[in-house]
Motif scaffolding. Structure first.
Motif, mmCIF file in Angstrom:
data_model
loop_
_atom_site.group_PDB
_atom_site.id
_atom_site.type_symbol
_atom_site.label_atom_id
_atom_site.label_comp_id
_atom_site.label_asym_id
_atom_site.label_seq_id
_atom_site.Cartn_x
_atom_site.Cartn_y
_atom_site.Cartn_z
ATOM 1 N N LEU A 293 0.832 -1.205 0.000
ATOM 2 C CA LEU A 293 0.000 0.000 0.000
ATOM 3 C C LEU A 293 0.865 1.253 0.000
ATOM 4 C CD1 LEU A 293 -2.956 -0.922 2.367
ATOM 5 C CD2 LEU A 293 -2.898 -0.839 -0.123
ATOM 6 N N ALA A 294 1.956 1.243 0.795
ATOM 7 C CA ALA A 294 2.800 2.436 0.856
ATOM 8 C C ALA A 294 3.552 2.635 -0.450
ATOM 9 C CB ALA A 294 3.777 2.318 2.016
ATOM 10 N N ALA A 295 3.864 1.543 -1.144
ATOM 11 C CA ALA A 295 4.615 1.674 -2.395
ATOM 12 C C ALA A 295 3.781 2.356 -3.471
ATOM 13 C CB ALA A 295 5.058 0.292 -2.876
ATOM 14 N N LEU A 296 2.449 2.280 -3.342
ATOM 15 C CA LEU A 296 1.578 2.823 -4.391
ATOM 16 C C LEU A 296 1.824 4.297 -4.641
ATOM 17 C CD1 LEU A 296 -1.865 1.172 -3.541
ATOM 18 C CD2 LEU A 296 -0.322 0.622 -5.407
ATOM 19 N N VAL A 297 2.161 5.056 -3.597
ATOM 20 C CA VAL A 297 2.180 6.516 -3.727
ATOM 21 C C VAL A 297 3.592 7.074 -3.859
ATOM 22 C CG1 VAL A 297 0.014 6.823 -2.527
ATOM 23 C CG2 VAL A 297 2.130 6.737 -1.230
ATOM 24 N N GLN A 298 4.603 6.226 -4.016
ATOM 25 C CA GLN A 298 5.974 6.739 -4.044
ATOM 26 C C GLN A 298 6.342 7.272 -5.423
ATOM 27 O OE1 GLN A 298 7.372 7.049 -1.209
ATOM 28 N NE2 GLN A 298 5.788 5.839 -0.210
ATOM 29 N N GLN A 299 7.068 8.388 -5.424
ATOM 30 C CA GLN A 299 7.592 8.934 -6.676
ATOM 31 C C GLN A 299 9.043 8.522 -6.886
ATOM 32 O OE1 GLN A 299 6.071 10.581 -9.186
ATOM 33 N NE2 GLN A 299 4.188 10.160 -8.068
ATOM 34 N N SER A 300 9.794 8.474 -5.786
ATOM 35 C CA SER A 300 11.200 8.088 -5.887
ATOM 36 C C SER A 300 11.293 6.578 -6.066
ATOM 37 C CB SER A 300 11.934 8.514 -4.617
ATOM 38 O OG SER A 300 13.059 7.697 -4.416
ATOM 39 N N LEU A 301 12.090 6.174 -7.061
ATOM 40 C CA LEU A 301 12.226 4.751 -7.348
ATOM 41 C C LEU A 301 12.824 4.004 -6.164
ATOM 42 C CD1 LEU A 301 12.150 2.682 -9.902
ATOM 43 C CD2 LEU A 301 11.121 4.922 -10.097
ATOM 44 N N LEU A 382 11.426 -5.955 -17.629
ATOM 45 C CA LEU A 382 11.537 -7.361 -17.233
ATOM 46 C C LEU A 382 11.606 -7.493 -15.711
ATOM 47 C CD1 LEU A 382 11.879 -9.783 -19.209
ATOM 48 C CD2 LEU A 382 14.268 -9.790 -18.559
ATOM 49 N N PHE A 383 12.425 -6.624 -15.086
ATOM 50 C CA PHE A 383 12.558 -6.701 -13.627
ATOM 51 C C PHE A 383 11.228 -6.397 -12.951
ATOM 52 C CE2 PHE A 383 17.092 -5.254 -14.589
ATOM 53 C CZ PHE A 383 17.524 -6.557 -14.711
ATOM 54 N N MET A 384 10.526 -5.365 -13.459
ATOM 55 C CA MET A 384 9.252 -5.007 -12.845
ATOM 56 C C MET A 384 8.249 -6.148 -13.002
ATOM 57 S SD MET A 384 9.538 -2.096 -11.459
ATOM 58 C CE MET A 384 11.253 -2.184 -11.098
ATOM 59 N N ILE A 424 -2.324 -5.900 -5.995
ATOM 60 C CA ILE A 424 -2.107 -4.470 -5.723
ATOM 61 C C ILE A 424 -0.762 -4.032 -6.289
ATOM 62 C CG2 ILE A 424 -1.727 -2.776 -3.895
ATOM 63 C CD1 ILE A 424 -3.574 -4.387 -2.128
ATOM 64 N N SER A 425 0.253 -4.889 -6.129
ATOM 65 C CA SER A 425 1.608 -4.485 -6.500
ATOM 66 C C SER A 425 1.738 -4.249 -7.995
ATOM 67 C CB SER A 425 2.614 -5.532 -6.039
ATOM 68 O OG SER A 425 2.539 -6.670 -6.860
ATOM 69 N N VAL A 426 0.850 -4.864 -8.791
ATOM 70 C CA VAL A 426 0.924 -4.656 -10.240
ATOM 71 C C VAL A 426 0.862 -3.173 -10.560
ATOM 72 C CG1 VAL A 426 -0.319 -5.035 -12.401
ATOM 73 C CG2 VAL A 426 -0.017 -6.917 -10.802
ATOM 74 N N TYR A 427 0.045 -2.442 -9.787
ATOM 75 C CA TYR A 427 -0.178 -1.035 -10.105
ATOM 76 C C TYR A 427 1.133 -0.253 -10.077
ATOM 77 C CZ TYR A 427 -1.690 3.775 -9.679
ATOM 78 O OH TYR A 427 -1.844 5.117 -9.862
ATOM 79 N N TYR A 428 1.899 -0.361 -8.979
ATOM 80 C CA TYR A 428 3.073 0.518 -8.902
ATOM 81 C C TYR A 428 4.234 0.019 -9.741
ATOM 82 C CZ TYR A 428 4.656 -2.455 -4.939
ATOM 83 O OH TYR A 428 5.042 -3.486 -4.130
ATOM 84 N N TYR A 429 4.350 -1.285 -9.939
ATOM 85 C CA TYR A 429 5.398 -1.751 -10.840
ATOM 86 C C TYR A 429 5.063 -1.336 -12.276
ATOM 87 C CZ TYR A 429 7.127 -4.725 -7.036
ATOM 88 O OH TYR A 429 7.625 -5.187 -5.853
ATOM 89 N N ALA A 430 3.775 -1.431 -12.634
ATOM 90 C CA ALA A 430 3.375 -1.087 -13.998
ATOM 91 C C ALA A 430 3.571 0.397 -14.274
ATOM 92 C CB ALA A 430 1.914 -1.479 -14.226
ATOM 93 N N ARG A 431 3.474 1.223 -13.238
ATOM 94 C CA ARG A 431 3.680 2.669 -13.451
ATOM 95 C C ARG A 431 5.040 2.954 -14.054
ATOM 96 N NH1 ARG A 431 2.388 6.991 -9.017
ATOM 97 N NH2 ARG A 431 4.025 5.866 -7.935
ATOM 98 N N VAL A 432 6.054 2.181 -13.628
ATOM 99 C CA VAL A 432 7.393 2.377 -14.177
ATOM 100 C C VAL A 432 7.393 2.023 -15.665
ATOM 101 C CG1 VAL A 432 9.801 1.712 -13.971
ATOM 102 C CG2 VAL A 432 8.376 1.823 -11.936
ATOM 103 N N ILE A 433 6.743 0.904 -16.012
ATOM 104 C CA ILE A 433 6.717 0.481 -17.413
ATOM 105 C C ILE A 433 5.969 1.504 -18.254
ATOM 106 C CG2 ILE A 433 5.983 -1.358 -18.969
ATOM 107 C CD1 ILE A 433 6.275 -3.297 -16.658
ATOM 108 N N VAL A 434 4.845 1.999 -17.714
ATOM 109 C CA VAL A 434 4.071 3.007 -18.444
ATOM 110 C C VAL A 434 4.924 4.247 -18.678
ATOM 111 C CG1 VAL A 434 2.105 4.566 -18.269
ATOM 112 C CG2 VAL A 434 1.848 2.159 -17.659
#
Lengths: 499, 190
Positions: A293-301, A382-384, A424-434
């Motif tokens: 949940l906390a990872a969802l809102v992070q901007q810094s990688l 790939l890593f994400m 849930i984790s798909v969301y923040y990992y996918a943000r990097v790919i997007v």
């Protein structure tokens, strides 16, 4: 008190060769270091790499051995060998991605590389520990080195903050671990892990002294693996530390902490597992949920990967909660291999993208990376995907083994929580790919220079992520037999040694 | 250990302990505490635990007391200041803690017949030779790796504390020299 004679100690050299190589390498770098300018410190890094290669070869030789050395202080089994090899690889990739970073950022090279080796020494000591004192010394050697490494960007206040926070909270948690060790010694009368196991199998009810000791040791280990609610230090320490050190913290420290945690709890406190699996159930569920949940809102990688590391500690603790199930240990070791390669690769990409002196990359720095550097973008994607758990990558297969082990241990609800968390984790990992593929390049492109060490780390990460996932059989086989060798150790001999 | 000597040392320890908590000057408190610890070390030696006695003096008086003095000196604590603080609640809490400790000690003392049993132990029990034999056989790895632990700690401390070369640090700009020369900067305790 029995009378000890020197001949009673088994002076077998094999188990300490990997450790000795690392210690000698660290000291050699310290001695050569003063003659080397900080701008040319990459040469010292190469010495560190050679040291790690030697240790790697020695560790390979210890495989298949099953002996106790130095009166049972050190254990040479495949479990120790497995962790030593993975830790050496993690340290080598960390050094490889540091080669240019350390010189560019003007960090003290000699101290940097020798501390990396000292930390690796402590980690390997934890993996090979046969008694609680060695576990403690290994943990402290690793921790002290990493505390200092976290503060190596001395001109950056965030790095100073990271080091101080990590040090103060870390010292506090080590106090818990040590107190727990003392109480367990009081309850069982021995510090030898094998003798503790033998004593617990023979006679053990819910001794309050033992339970208190277990609880305190659990807090100490929980801090090192960054499990909720002992995770407060993680995001700040990960963000402030120099990025290669963050990679080392996320992978090396976690590997070593789990090596010690599993050896103490799953293997040698197995007879009383009913007393601690419920606690780990709660800690696992909290770690997964809070981390994701906390990872969802992070901007810094780096912050995002810090919370992701907390969540992954939760998945691994799911395996520990399933401890009586013999498959769980092998699944955890397999998961750790995939996790290590994936995370090291991801941090290497972050280093490549990060602006000099910025101390980390933001999501915005990844915009348009697919056009600027298609290779790096593919690797990061790939890593994400692997961290999400997409087949056929290492992250997926690891979760598959872990979840099925937990299911066969009857932890249905915990597996449901874990599956929801993966979603849930798909969301923040996918943000990097997007950001890399679907968004335009940001106004100021980051410095991205192809450096051989960095490229090597990314390639190793990609190769590991794919190979471990596509051909899981040899890896899961090695992981299972490593865990089995820790379980199936003859106890009586050591126990006798400690009386 | 002769009885009168024991009585003298025990009385000295109690007097020094009172001195520790009743002195106004912090330095005197620390010195009183050091006297208690030295006294206890001598008592240990008188009871045959020579190694423990020496370790007590080396570790507590040699290392920890010196650290106390350093901290007092670094924080620049004035004599007779900041020592008397603590409201009624804190005093009550301290009294409860002291009462609990005293009760615990009395319970152990009167309920544990084992403690008053006289048992003979091996003549070399607790001697330096016995300790060394265990330390360099059974706990050899622990002993040697501890030295590496300390080495890693020293390297880390030097790396973080050594003077930065090149550009000056962004954090902690140097204080004006004239002010620094007259009064040493007083550090805040977090």
């Amino acid at each position: 008190m029995s009378h000890f004679t020197l001949s009673a100690v088994n002076f077998s050299w094999l188990p300490i060769l990997p450790l000795g190589a690392i210690a000698l390498g660290a000291m050699a770098i310290m001695l050569i270091g003063p003659g080397v300018d900080d701008e040319d410190s990459a040469g010292l890094g190469v010495i560190a790499l050679i040291t790690l290669l030697v240790a790697f070869v020695f560790a390979l030789f210890t495989l298949g051995e099953n002996t106790l050395a130095f009166g049972g202080s050190l254990v040479t089994d495949d479990y120790a060998g497995f962790f030593e090899i993975v830790i050496v690889i993690a340290a080598a990739l960390t050094v490889a991605m540091s080669l240019d970073y350390v010189a560019d950022e003007g960090m003290a090279g000699a101290e940097y590389y020798s501390l990396i080796l000292f930390a690796a020494f402590g980690m390997m000591l934890m993996a090979a520990a046969g008694d609680l004192i060695i576990i403690f010394i290994g943990l402290e050697t690793m921790s002290l080195a990493v505390y200092a490494l976290a503060g190596f960007m001395r001109r950056d206040p965030r790095s100073n903050e990271a080091a101080l926070k990590y040090f103060v909270l870390g010292a506090f948690s080590t106090g818990f671990l040590l107190y727990g060790i003392a109480l367990v010694y009081g309850a069982t009368g021995t510090i030898s892990l094998a003798a503790i196991r033998a004593a617990l199998s023979a006679r053990m009810a819910a001794n309050p002294l033992l339970l208190l000791g277990l609880g305190m040791m659990l807090i100490g280990f929980g801090f090192k693996v960054a499990a909720v609610p002992f995770h407060m230090w993680t995001p700040d320490a990960y963000e402030g530390a120099p990025t290669p050190v963050t990679a080392f913290m996320a992978v090396g420290v976690k590997l070593a902490a789990f090596a010690g945690f599993m050896r103490v709890f799953m293997v040698n406190l197995g007879p009383v597992s009913a007393q601690w699996t419920m606690v780990l159930w709660v800690v696992a569920a909290l770690s997964m949920t809070v981390g994701n949940l906390a990872a969802l809102v992070q901007q810094s990688l780096k912050r995002m990967l810090a919370y992701s590391a907390i969540a992954h500690a939760g998945y691994l603790l799911l395996g520990m909660a399933a401890s009586p199930q013999p498959l769980a240990g092998g699944a955890m070791l397999y998961y750790l291999i995939g996790y290590s390669f994936t995370n090291l690769g991801a941090f290497a990409v972050v280093i490549a993208v990060e602006r000099k002196g910025s101390g980390g990359a933001n999501l915005r720095d990844f915009q348009g990376l697919a056009r600027a550097r298609p290779g790096l973008a593919v690797a990061m994607a790939l890593f994400m995907l692997s961290l999400m758990g997409v087949p056929p990558l290492a992250g997926f297969v690891g979760k598959f083994y872990l979840f099925s082990a937990a299911l066969s241990a009857g932890l249905v609800w915990l597996v449901i929580i874990a599956a929801l968390n993966s979603a849930i984790s798909v969301y923040y990992y996918a943000r990097v790919i997007v950001a890399m593929y679907a968004q335009e390049e940001s106004a100021a492109p980051a410095r991205i220079v192809a450096r051989p060490g960095l490229i090597l780390s990314v390639i190793a990460g990609v190769a590991g992520t794919i190979l471990v996932g596509l051909y899981p059989q040899p890896w899961i086989g090695a992981a299972s037999s490593a865990y089995a060798s820790a379980l199936g150790r003859p106890n009586a001999k050591v126990a006798a040694n400690y009386r | 250990m002769p009885q009168p000597l024991f009585a003298f040392l025990a009385a000295l320890a109690i007097i020094a302990a009172f001195g520790t908590i009743l002195q106004r000057n912090l330095i005197h408190c620390v010195l009183g505490f050091a006297l208690v610890l030295i006294d206890l070390g001598v008592l240990y030696m008188g009871l045959g635990a020579v190694t423990v006695g020496f370790l007590q003096i080396i570790v507590y008086v040699g290392a920890i007391m010196v650290l106390f003095l350093f901290v007092i000196w670094l924080l620049n604590v004035q004599a007779d200041a900041g020592v008397r603080g603590g409201g009624l609640g804190l005093k009550l809490l301290g009294a409860i803690g002291a009462a609990a400790l005293a009760a615990e000690l009395f319970t152990i003392f009167f309920n544990a017949p084992k403690l008053r049993e006289v048992r003979t132990i091996a003549p070399d029990f607790g001697s330096v030779a016995t300790l060394a034999r265990v330390l360099f056989s059974q706990y050899l790895v622990a002993f040697e790796t501890t030295s590496l632990l300390l080495l890693a700690a020293i390297v880390g401390a030097i790396a973080l504390a050594r003077r930065l070369v090149g550009q000056t640090a962004r954090i902690a700009p140097p204080a004006p020299r004239s002010a620094a020369a007259e009064t040493p900067p007083r550090r805040e305790v977090a």
